[in-house]
Write an enzyme that holds these catalytic residues in place. Sequence first.
Site, PDB file in Angstrom:
ATOM      1  N   ASN A 565      47.188  35.290  38.329  1.00 56.65           N
ATOM      2  CA  ASN A 565      47.721  36.151  37.266  1.00 56.65           C
ATOM      3  C   ASN A 565      48.438  37.393  37.775  1.00 56.65           C
ATOM      4  O   ASN A 565      48.544  38.404  37.093  1.00 56.65           O
ATOM      5  CB  ASN A 565      46.634  36.473  36.227  1.00 56.65           C
ATOM      6  CG  ASN A 565      45.479  37.235  36.850  1.00 56.65           C
ATOM      7  OD1 ASN A 565      45.499  37.537  38.037  1.00 56.65           O
ATOM      8  ND2 ASN A 565      44.488  37.556  36.042  1.00 56.65           N
ATOM      9  N   HIS A 568      46.535  43.077  39.589  1.00 57.56           N
ATOM     10  CA  HIS A 568      45.172  43.570  39.392  1.00 57.56           C
ATOM     11  C   HIS A 568      45.224  45.047  39.030  1.00 57.56           C
ATOM     12  O   HIS A 568      46.107  45.772  39.471  1.00 57.56           O
ATOM     13  CB  HIS A 568      44.343  43.423  40.682  1.00 57.56           C
ATOM     14  CG  HIS A 568      43.067  44.231  40.640  1.00 57.56           C
ATOM     15  ND1 HIS A 568      41.915  43.752  40.066  1.00 57.56           N
ATOM     16  CD2 HIS A 568      42.795  45.509  41.047  1.00 57.56           C
ATOM     17  CE1 HIS A 568      40.977  44.692  40.136  1.00 57.56           C
ATOM     18  NE2 HIS A 568      41.488  45.763  40.730  1.00 57.56           N
TER      19      HIS A 568
HETATM   20  N1  UDP Z   1      39.656  34.888  36.857  1.00 63.22           N
HETATM   21  C1  UDP Z   1      39.695  33.497  36.797  1.00 63.22           C
HETATM   22  N2  UDP Z   1      39.103  32.864  35.746  1.00 63.22           N
HETATM   23  C2  UDP Z   1      38.468  33.530  34.752  1.00 63.22           C
HETATM   24  C3  UDP Z   1      38.422  34.926  34.798  1.00 63.22           C
HETATM   25  C4  UDP Z   1      39.028  35.582  35.875  1.00 63.22           C
HETATM   26  O1  UDP Z   1      40.268  32.870  37.680  1.00 63.22           O
HETATM   27  O2  UDP Z   1      37.950  32.887  33.835  1.00 63.22           O
HETATM   28  C5  UDP Z   1      40.266  35.611  37.999  1.00 63.22           C
HETATM   29  C6  UDP Z   1      41.588  36.260  37.628  1.00 63.22           C
HETATM   30  O3  UDP Z   1      42.469  36.215  38.739  1.00 63.22           O
HETATM   31  C7  UDP Z   1      41.171  37.688  37.338  1.00 63.22           C
HETATM   32  C8  UDP Z   1      40.086  37.902  38.361  1.00 63.22           C
HETATM   33  O4  UDP Z   1      39.415  36.680  38.409  1.00 63.22           O
HETATM   34  O5  UDP Z   1      42.265  38.577  37.457  1.00 63.22           O
HETATM   35  C9  UDP Z   1      39.109  39.012  38.035  1.00 63.22           C
HETATM   36  O6  UDP Z   1      38.582  38.826  36.735  1.00 63.22           O
HETATM   37  P1  UDP Z   1      38.439  40.031  35.699  1.00 63.22           P
HETATM   38  O7  UDP Z   1      37.629  39.536  34.556  1.00 63.22           O
HETATM   39  O8  UDP Z   1      37.959  41.239  36.419  1.00 63.22           O
HETATM   40  O9  UDP Z   1      39.951  40.231  35.162  1.00 63.22           O
HETATM   41  P2  UDP Z   1      41.008  41.412  35.409  1.00 63.22           P
HETATM   42  O10 UDP Z   1      40.254  42.678  35.519  1.00 63.22           O
HETATM   43  O11 UDP Z   1      41.755  41.081  36.650  1.00 63.22           O
HETATM   44  O12 UDP Z   1      41.889  41.346  34.209  1.00 63.22           O
HETATM   45 MG    MG Z   2      38.485  43.284  36.686  1.00 66.58          MG
END
Ligand code: UDP
Ligand code: MG
Length: 626
Positions: A565, A568
Amino acid sequence: MTAKKKEVTLQVSVINQEQWEEVLATKGLTVVDVYQHWCGPCRAVLSLLRKIKNELGDDLLHFATAEADSIDALEKYRGKCEPTFLFYGGGELVAVLRGANAPLLQRMIVEELSKEKLVLEEGGERKVVVDNGLMDEEKISQEDVTHLHSEDGENIIVPASKSYTVAIIKPDAVAHGKASEIIMKIQDAGFEILAQDEWTLTEVQAREFYQHKDTEACFEDLVQFMSSGPSHILVLSQLEDSANVVQAWLDFIGPTNTDEAKREKPASLRAQYGTQTLFNALHGSEDSDRASRELAFFFPNFSTPSGTEQDVEEEHAERTLALIRPDVARENREEILAQINKSGFQVCLQRETVLTEEQVRHFYLHHVDEDHFPALLQSMTRGPLLALVLTREHAVQHWKDMLGPADVRRAKEENPECLRAQFAVGDHPVNQLHGSESTMEASREISFFFPVQQTLAAIKPDATQEHKEMILEEIRDRRFSIRRLEEKLLSRETVEAFYKKHTDRPFFNQLVEFMCSGPCLMMVLEKENAIEEWRAMMGPTDPDQAKIASPNSLRARLASDILHNSVHGSSSQHHSEEEIKLIFGDPSEHTEADSSDENTTEGPKDASSDNHQQHLEGKHHQEEVD
Ligand code: UDP
Ligand code: MG
C-alpha cells in the site's frame, strides 16, 4: 545597520554588564535578542515585534537587544551565528528560542507573557529554565534539552516588495572555516540575510537539487562534493531594494570557473574562496524561477510574495481559530461549514477532538475564575468538538462578526442572523461557537489545537520512482517540512521492531518480507497536526476502501493491495516518537560533534523540536487515529 536608530524605543539596546543587570531588574517579561557584534541584532523580526507591541500594548512586555561580545553574562553565547532570543521574567530565564522563526516567536511571547502575569498577579510559581548554551554540556538534563530546543528558523515572511535569491556557502568553504568571514562580506555588500540554515545535504538531496544538471559530465562529482559536509544555505535580499537581487548576487560571486573568476573578477567571492571549478565555494540561483524552487526545496515553510496564486492569497490571508462545541458539532456541522464556506473562508486545518477538563482549563486560562466557567466546561467536554483554522482577509474580525455577541440572549435580540443566535441550544446560556479575540490569541489558540508535530513517513518498496517523486512533490505542496529523508534498506530486525504491535497478526510475515524486499524512503515530516494530516493524505490502509472513502488519497491512487500500500505514517504521537527513534536514532544520544559528521538531512539542530509546544500546552490526547 541603518535601521537601528529608529528602533531604540522598541528594543532597549544593552551593550555592557551594568545595562544588562538593569534590564534583568525590569518587572515583567523581557525578550532579549542576543547578537554578535559582527552581524548586529536580528532585523527579520523587527516588524513582528512592533506589531506585537502595538497589539498587546502591554506595560509588562519589554524588548531588548544585547551584544554577546561585550556582556560578561552572555559569554557563552559568543560566536554563535544563529539568532537567539532569551526570555526573562523577574530576572530569571524562562524560555529560549533559537532561529528567527517569526510565528514561533510570536506564540512564545504571548505564552510567556501570560505565564509571567500569572506569576505576578496570582503568585504562581515561575518555571525557570537553564539554557544548554550557558552550562557545561554534561550537566544538561534531558528535560532541559527537550523544551529548550525550538523549531528551526523557517516560516520567515518575506515582505511582498522584496525579491530574493538562494545562496549556498558550499562544503569546501565551510570546511575551511570561511563561513563567518563570507557572511560578513555578504552583509557588508548590502545583502540582507532573510534566513540561514546549516545543512548537510544527503546524496539523494544533492541529486534532486542538481537534477537539471544530471546529463553533465561533472554531475556525479558535484553530488559527491555537495553531500560531503555541511553547507550554509542563505536566503538573501537587498537592503537597498534593487529589483534584481538574483543578478546582483551572481555578479558578487563571480564566474563559475574559478580561473576565469581570478582573471576577470578578482574581487568576486569565487576568486577569493574557490580553488577549482567544482570547488567554487558558492552557489547562487540562476534566475528568479530557480530561486523560488530552491527556496521551496530548503525552506518549505518560507512564505514568499511571488509564486502561485494560492501563495499570494495565503500571504494576505489571516488565520483565526473557530470552535464548534459538541452539541452543535453533532447536529449542525454541515450547515455551519456551508455558511463558513459561503463567507469566503478557507478551512485550512480541521480536527475533531474530545477535550479533557484539564485541557479546557488550559485553553480558557483567563476564564477559569468567571461565574460561567463551570457551564462552559461542561459544554466543552460533552463530546467531540470541531476545531477549525479559518483563513481569509481579516479573518479574526470577520469571524467575530459572523458569530455575534457572546451573550446568547443578546445575540438573539440584537442579531438573530448571527451564528450564535442561529445555533443556540434551547435556553442554554453558553454560546455554541468560539472565535479568537485577536490575531495574537489566534496564534496561541491555533497552536493549542494544532501543535507542530513530527511524524515518521515512509514510501514503501512497491512505489515506483515516478510514484516517489510524485509523493515528495505532494508532501512539499502540502507544506510539510521534510526534517529527515534517507533511503534505507531495512533489516528484518528493524522491520519486526517497527511493526511489533502486529506480531500476532496473520499478515505479519508477509509484511516483514515485503518491507525488506527493497529500499524504503524514510522521512520525518513536520507540520501543524502532522500526524493526522499525513494519515489523511495516505488514506485508509486498504486501497479498495481508500478508493471509496478517500479517492484522492495516495493509497487510493497508487497502491495495488492492502499489503502493497505504498506509504506508511505513524498513527499517534507515541508511535511517531518510537518510530523516529528506531529509524533515525535518538537525537539526545548524539553529541554536537558527531551530529555534524552525520550525513542526514536533519534541520540544523534538533529533531524533537516541538516538545516545547507540547510542554506549554499539555500533551494532546491524540491516540490511535487509524
Ligand atoms: N497490512 C496487511 N493486511 C492487513 C492489514 C495491514 O497486509 O490486513 C499491512 C499493510 O501494509 C499496512 C501494514 O500492514 O500498511 C500495517 O498495518 P496497520 O494496520 O498499522 O496500517 P497502516 O497504519 O499502515 O495504515
Ligand atoms: Mg500503523
